[in-house]
Design a protein around this motif. Sequence first.
Motif, mmCIF file in Angstrom:
data_model
loop_
_atom_site.group_PDB
_atom_site.id
_atom_site.type_symbol
_atom_site.label_atom_id
_atom_site.label_comp_id
_atom_site.label_asym_id
_atom_site.label_seq_id
_atom_site.Cartn_x
_atom_site.Cartn_y
_atom_site.Cartn_z
ATOM 1 N N UNK A 8 1.109 -1.590 -0.181
ATOM 2 C CA UNK A 8 -0.114 0.101 0.104
ATOM 3 C C UNK A 8 0.944 1.831 -0.309
ATOM 4 N N UNK A 9 2.471 1.217 0.911
ATOM 5 C CA UNK A 9 2.875 2.332 1.040
ATOM 6 C C UNK A 9 3.495 2.826 -0.472
ATOM 7 N N UNK A 10 3.909 1.656 -1.391
ATOM 8 C CA UNK A 10 4.498 1.973 -2.702
ATOM 9 C C UNK A 10 2.822 2.501 -3.963
ATOM 10 N N UNK A 11 2.199 1.704 -4.124
ATOM 11 C CA UNK A 11 1.628 2.159 -4.311
ATOM 12 C C UNK A 11 1.356 3.489 -4.419
ATOM 13 N N UNK A 12 0.962 3.926 -3.254
ATOM 14 C CA UNK A 12 0.566 5.089 -3.303
ATOM 15 C C UNK A 12 1.305 6.399 -3.994
ATOM 16 N N UNK A 13 2.349 5.675 -3.540
ATOM 17 C CA UNK A 13 4.127 6.472 -3.574
ATOM 18 C C UNK A 13 3.652 6.037 -5.342
ATOM 19 N N UNK A 14 3.196 6.040 -5.777
ATOM 20 C CA UNK A 14 3.897 5.466 -7.495
ATOM 21 C C UNK A 14 2.110 6.445 -7.922
ATOM 22 N N UNK A 15 1.459 6.773 -7.287
ATOM 23 C CA UNK A 15 0.049 7.201 -7.868
ATOM 24 C C UNK A 15 0.593 9.056 -7.406
ATOM 25 N N UNK A 16 1.400 9.103 -6.689
ATOM 26 C CA UNK A 16 1.607 10.040 -6.191
ATOM 27 C C UNK A 16 3.130 11.071 -6.672
ATOM 28 N N UNK A 17 3.415 9.816 -7.700
ATOM 29 C CA UNK A 17 4.993 10.610 -7.922
ATOM 30 C C UNK A 17 4.473 11.526 -9.442
ATOM 31 N N UNK A 18 5.197 12.920 -9.569
ATOM 32 C CA UNK A 18 4.287 13.078 -10.255
ATOM 33 C C UNK A 18 5.539 13.432 -11.916
ATOM 34 N N UNK A 19 7.130 12.942 -11.336
ATOM 35 C CA UNK A 19 7.589 11.994 -12.976
ATOM 36 C C UNK A 19 8.107 11.117 -12.823
ATOM 37 N N UNK A 20 6.296 10.367 -12.965
ATOM 38 C CA UNK A 20 6.854 8.830 -12.928
ATOM 39 C C UNK A 20 7.628 8.017 -13.705
ATOM 40 N N UNK A 21 7.272 8.574 -15.327
ATOM 41 C CA UNK A 21 8.496 7.561 -16.048
ATOM 42 C C UNK A 21 9.715 7.492 -15.306
ATOM 43 N N UNK A 22 9.804 5.425 -15.537
ATOM 44 C CA UNK A 22 11.189 5.831 -15.183
ATOM 45 C C UNK A 22 11.941 6.143 -13.425
ATOM 46 N N UNK A 23 10.848 6.491 -12.588
ATOM 47 C CA UNK A 23 11.548 7.335 -11.057
ATOM 48 C C UNK A 23 11.447 5.593 -10.513
ATOM 49 N N UNK A 24 13.400 6.642 -9.377
ATOM 50 C CA UNK A 24 13.301 4.471 -9.092
ATOM 51 C C UNK A 24 12.629 4.548 -7.440
#
Length: 234
Positions: A8-24
């Motif tokens: 759940x923590x990671x999904x929230x991080x993915x959804x809230x990441x502005x620059x999603x492409x290739x974000x580590x």
Amino acid sequence: MEQIEVRDYLIEKILNTKSKENYKLPSENMLAEQFSIPRKRVRDAYVYLEQMGLIESRQGIGHFVKPKKKLLDIVLTGDVSFSEKMKQQTKDYRSILTRLEQIDKNDLAFKSIQMVENASLYIVERLRYIDGEPAAIHRSYVNSELFPEIKKEQNKLSSIYQFYKLNGIQRFESKFTRLSTIFPGKYERLMLHCENLVPLILVESDNWDKDRNIQLEYTEILYRSDRFSFQLNG
């Protein structure tokens, strides 16, 4: 429970990441320390996210947010060719015939098909490629009594609408459309190159010759949910 918390923590991080492409994303060791859990639990959470199609793992480098592809719009009507809908949105579209055979009336699939009584059916299955990747499986259960020579015309079946037009049918209508979500089985995963937790959108409808009021087919289309967006009307 620990794995779900990390997921759940990671999904929230993915959804809230502005620059999603290739974000580590954070390393397994970092998350194991942050949540005070074994590294295996973190690894299991990452495997689950990969099966959802949200991330990709690069050996020895880490886990990255998977680049999102452009979503293609689908209007849920059965009176317009799928091929024509796609050609309006992309230059790289292909349709390949993958199955053409008669359906036995004792087959369970036959019994679930909403067709006119006592119709003899052929399944005409096509795999749709968008931008070089398989994106949808389109199955038409065709009333073969209307087209007794259908098996001899497989070179014309990559677009069923064009096949109908070649047989003198010009106006089409759909009398029902049903939308549901399913997860892919082994066959669908192999055909669509998708992970087992990427849901498929199943659209069922019928197709009629509008001028003669004759049912031509029952239709099932399996769409990869990560490739399409849907409009309920046009």
